[in-house]
Design a protein around this motif. Structure first.
Motif, PDB file in Angstrom:
ATOM      1  N   ASP A  84      35.502  50.219  18.940  1.00 19.44           N
ATOM      2  CA  ASP A  84      35.876  48.845  18.619  1.00 19.44           C
ATOM      3  C   ASP A  84      36.540  48.151  19.800  1.00 19.44           C
ATOM      4  O   ASP A  84      36.645  46.928  19.829  1.00 19.44           O
ATOM      5  N   ARG A  85      36.986  48.917  20.781  1.00 20.20           N
ATOM      6  CA  ARG A  85      37.655  48.341  21.945  1.00 20.20           C
ATOM      7  C   ARG A  85      36.682  47.893  23.031  1.00 20.20           C
ATOM      8  O   ARG A  85      37.082  47.170  23.946  1.00 20.20           O
ATOM      9  N   ILE A  86      35.438  48.357  22.976  1.00 16.61           N
ATOM     10  CA  ILE A  86      34.528  48.064  24.086  1.00 16.61           C
ATOM     11  C   ILE A  86      33.489  47.006  23.734  1.00 16.61           C
ATOM     12  O   ILE A  86      32.656  46.668  24.560  1.00 16.61           O
ATOM     13  N   ASP A  87      33.526  46.479  22.530  1.00 14.97           N
ATOM     14  CA  ASP A  87      32.647  45.387  22.117  1.00 14.97           C
ATOM     15  C   ASP A  87      31.177  45.736  22.333  1.00 14.97           C
ATOM     16  O   ASP A  87      30.534  45.274  23.281  1.00 14.97           O
ATOM     17  N   LEU A  88      30.653  46.543  21.427  1.00 15.92           N
ATOM     18  CA  LEU A  88      29.253  46.946  21.515  1.00 15.92           C
ATOM     19  C   LEU A  88      28.293  45.804  21.217  1.00 15.92           C
ATOM     20  O   LEU A  88      27.088  45.944  21.416  1.00 15.92           O
ATOM     21  N   ALA A  89      28.815  44.668  20.732  1.00 11.79           N
ATOM     22  CA  ALA A  89      27.937  43.527  20.460  1.00 11.79           C
ATOM     23  C   ALA A  89      27.289  43.008  21.735  1.00 11.79           C
ATOM     24  O   ALA A  89      26.204  42.431  21.699  1.00 11.79           O
ATOM     25  N   LYS A  90      27.970  43.198  22.865  1.00  9.74           N
ATOM     26  CA  LYS A  90      27.414  42.793  24.155  1.00  9.74           C
ATOM     27  C   LYS A  90      27.122  44.057  24.956  1.00  9.74           C
ATOM     28  O   LYS A  90      28.027  44.679  25.514  1.00  9.74           O
ATOM     29  N   ALA A  91      25.853  44.412  24.982  1.00 10.83           N
ATOM     30  CA  ALA A  91      25.455  45.669  25.613  1.00 10.83           C
ATOM     31  C   ALA A  91      25.801  45.698  27.094  1.00 10.83           C
ATOM     32  O   ALA A  91      26.194  46.738  27.628  1.00 10.83           O
ATOM     33  N   SER A  92      25.673  44.557  27.764  1.00 11.48           N
ATOM     34  CA  SER A  92      25.950  44.528  29.202  1.00 11.48           C
ATOM     35  C   SER A  92      27.408  44.862  29.491  1.00 11.48           C
ATOM     36  O   SER A  92      27.718  45.580  30.449  1.00 11.48           O
ATOM     37  N   VAL A  93      28.309  44.350  28.652  1.00 17.59           N
ATOM     38  CA  VAL A  93      29.735  44.634  28.840  1.00 17.59           C
ATOM     39  C   VAL A  93      30.019  46.108  28.590  1.00 17.59           C
ATOM     40  O   VAL A  93      30.770  46.752  29.332  1.00 17.59           O
ATOM     41  N   ALA A  94      29.401  46.663  27.541  1.00 17.79           N
ATOM     42  CA  ALA A  94      29.620  48.075  27.223  1.00 17.79           C
ATOM     43  C   ALA A  94      29.087  48.980  28.327  1.00 17.79           C
ATOM     44  O   ALA A  94      29.751  49.933  28.745  1.00 17.79           O
ATOM     45  N   VAL A  95      27.881  48.672  28.822  1.00 13.15           N
ATOM     46  CA  VAL A  95      27.295  49.490  29.891  1.00 13.15           C
ATOM     47  C   VAL A  95      28.128  49.393  31.160  1.00 13.15           C
ATOM     48  O   VAL A  95      28.354  50.398  31.851  1.00 13.15           O
ATOM     49  N   ARG A  96      28.610  48.197  31.472  1.00 17.14           N
ATOM     50  CA  ARG A  96      29.443  48.036  32.661  1.00 17.14           C
ATOM     51  C   ARG A  96      30.734  48.839  32.533  1.00 17.14           C
ATOM     52  O   ARG A  96      31.237  49.395  33.516  1.00 17.14           O
ATOM     53  N   GLY A  97      31.258  48.918  31.314  1.00 19.00           N
ATOM     54  CA  GLY A  97      32.466  49.706  31.100  1.00 19.00           C
ATOM     55  C   GLY A  97      32.238  51.182  31.373  1.00 19.00           C
ATOM     56  O   GLY A  97      33.076  51.851  31.988  1.00 19.00           O
ATOM     57  N   PHE A  98      31.087  51.699  30.940  1.00 22.91           N
ATOM     58  CA  PHE A  98      30.772  53.101  31.209  1.00 22.91           C
ATOM     59  C   PHE A  98      30.569  53.351  32.703  1.00 22.91           C
ATOM     60  O   PHE A  98      31.024  54.361  33.244  1.00 22.91           O
ATOM     61  N   LEU A  99      29.886  52.431  33.364  1.00 22.76           N
ATOM     62  CA  LEU A  99      29.592  52.619  34.784  1.00 22.76           C
ATOM     63  C   LEU A  99      30.839  52.506  35.650  1.00 22.76           C
ATOM     64  O   LEU A  99      30.938  53.153  36.698  1.00 22.76           O
ATOM     65  N   THR A 100      31.788  51.688  35.233  1.00 20.06           N
ATOM     66  CA  THR A 100      33.023  51.509  36.007  1.00 20.06           C
ATOM     67  C   THR A 100      34.137  52.442  35.545  1.00 20.06           C
ATOM     68  O   THR A 100      35.290  52.280  35.957  1.00 20.06           O
ATOM     69  N   LEU A 101      33.793  53.399  34.684  1.00 17.10           N
ATOM     70  CA  LEU A 101      34.763  54.386  34.186  1.00 17.10           C
ATOM     71  C   LEU A 101      35.957  53.712  33.514  1.00 17.10           C
ATOM     72  O   LEU A 101      37.119  54.064  33.749  1.00 17.10           O
ATOM     73  N   ASP A 102      35.643  52.741  32.676  1.00 16.60           N
ATOM     74  CA  ASP A 102      36.684  52.067  31.909  1.00 16.60           C
ATOM     75  C   ASP A 102      37.316  53.061  30.927  1.00 16.60           C
ATOM     76  O   ASP A 102      36.599  53.821  30.267  1.00 16.60           O
ATOM     77  N   PRO A 103      38.656  53.109  30.816  1.00 14.43           N
ATOM     78  CA  PRO A 103      39.302  54.095  29.933  1.00 14.43           C
ATOM     79  C   PRO A 103      38.820  54.026  28.489  1.00 14.43           C
ATOM     80  O   PRO A 103      38.603  55.062  27.852  1.00 14.43           O
ATOM     81  N   ALA A 104      38.652  52.817  27.963  1.00 12.68           N
ATOM     82  CA  ALA A 104      38.194  52.685  26.582  1.00 12.68           C
ATOM     83  C   ALA A 104      36.766  53.202  26.424  1.00 12.68           C
ATOM     84  O   ALA A 104      36.436  53.851  25.423  1.00 12.68           O
ATOM     85  N   ALA A 105      35.917  52.931  27.402  1.00 17.28           N
ATOM     86  CA  ALA A 105      34.533  53.398  27.333  1.00 17.28           C
ATOM     87  C   ALA A 105      34.463  54.922  27.431  1.00 17.28           C
ATOM     88  O   ALA A 105      33.706  55.569  26.695  1.00 17.28           O
ATOM     89  N   ILE A 106      35.246  55.495  28.334  1.00 18.19           N
ATOM     90  CA  ILE A 106      35.254  56.955  28.477  1.00 18.19           C
ATOM     91  C   ILE A 106      35.765  57.613  27.201  1.00 18.19           C
ATOM     92  O   ILE A 106      35.192  58.592  26.711  1.00 18.19           O
ATOM     93  N   ALA A 107      36.847  57.072  26.648  1.00 15.80           N
ATOM     94  CA  ALA A 107      37.403  57.627  25.413  1.00 15.80           C
ATOM     95  C   ALA A 107      36.400  57.530  24.270  1.00 15.80           C
ATOM     96  O   ALA A 107      36.271  58.462  23.467  1.00 15.80           O
ATOM     97  N   SER A 108      35.679  56.423  24.195  1.00 19.31           N
ATOM     98  CA  SER A 108      34.671  56.264  23.147  1.00 19.31           C
ATOM     99  C   SER A 108      33.595  57.331  23.262  1.00 19.31           C
ATOM    100  O   SER A 108      33.191  57.945  22.259  1.00 19.31           O
ATOM    101  N   PHE A 109      33.135  57.571  24.479  1.00 21.99           N
ATOM    102  CA  PHE A 109      32.100  58.584  24.692  1.00 21.99           C
ATOM    103  C   PHE A 109      32.611  59.982  24.336  1.00 21.99           C
ATOM    104  O   PHE A 109      31.916  60.765  23.671  1.00 21.99           O
ATOM    105  N   LEU A 110      33.837  60.295  24.753  1.00 20.69           N
ATOM    106  CA  LEU A 110      34.395  61.620  24.473  1.00 20.69           C
ATOM    107  C   LEU A 110      34.595  61.828  22.973  1.00 20.69           C
ATOM    108  O   LEU A 110      34.321  62.918  22.444  1.00 20.69           O
TER     109      LEU A 110
END
Length: 203
Positions: A84-110
């Motif tokens: 809910d912190r990475i806003d999956l409604a916008k795929a580009s924002v979510a993908v950018r978060g994973f690529l830039t090692l955003d803490p929220a994105a990493i935590a979501s994946f883990l």
């Protein structure tokens, strides 16, 4: 009438979102502690180098189903809260978060990986819950098969504990990080710019 005193649908959504974020933060910390407690109990009952697996089965069978179900519930809540912190409604924002090692994105994946791993061992947890000595008729366990069945289950529980612990650390590093709220707030500002200007002129 004061326009600012009126609550819009977006205001209610943001309030609920912030409330769920607070609950999520508590859930993340509680899950990390619970997962560590669970794996410690498992290793204590299993003995040194998994030498007393029969003791683990006898002592843990009463806890297996409720403990693993509660772990799954906490994992599900934490996973939803993290995503809910990475806003999956916008795929580009979510993908950018994973690529830039955003803490929220990493935590979501883990959290998602931990959830899948936990589900993969649910059948073993059910089998532990139904444990009866191999000598009894109708037992689901055969003599000498305990280590073969339990070792992957123990390893998965250890990995899950490590994953949720790391996820909690990532989210605790920046607990205020919430891309969903940022995008919702910016959308609100962009949607009503003229209304804000008119209110400023009247004041």
């Amino acid at each position: 009438m004061d326009v600012k005193a009126l609550w819009t649908t977006r205001d209610v959504a943001l309030s609920v979102h912030r409330g769920f974020r607070v609950i999520g933060l508590f859930t993340h910390g509680f899950l990390a502690g619970y997962a560590v407690w669970n794996i410690i109990v498992i290793y204590i009952l299993a003995g040194n180098q998994l030498s007393t697996l029969s003791n683990l089965l006898q002592q843990y069978k009463a806890l297996a189903y409720p403990a693993q179900s509660f772990l799954y519930l906490l994992l599900a809540l934490s996973t939803v809260s993290a995503f809910d912190r990475i806003d999956l409604a916008k795929a580009s924002v979510a993908v950018r978060g994973f690529l830039t090692l955003d803490p929220a994105a990493i935590a979501s994946f883990l959290y998602f990986v931990a959830l899948i791993l936990s589900l993969s061992q649910q059948m073993t947890s059910d089998r532990i819950n139904l444990y009866t000595p191999p000598s009894e008729n109708g037992s689901l366990w055969t003599a000498g098969a305990e280590e073969q069945i339990l070792q992957p289950w123990i390893v998965v529980n250890l990995v899950v504990a490590l994953l949720v612990g790391l996820s909690w650390l990532f989210l605790s590093y920046r607990p205020e990080l919430d891309h969903s709220e940022e995008l919702m707030f910016h959308a609100e500002v962009e949607e009503f710019p003229e209304l804000d200007k008119s209110l400023n002129v009247q004041s």
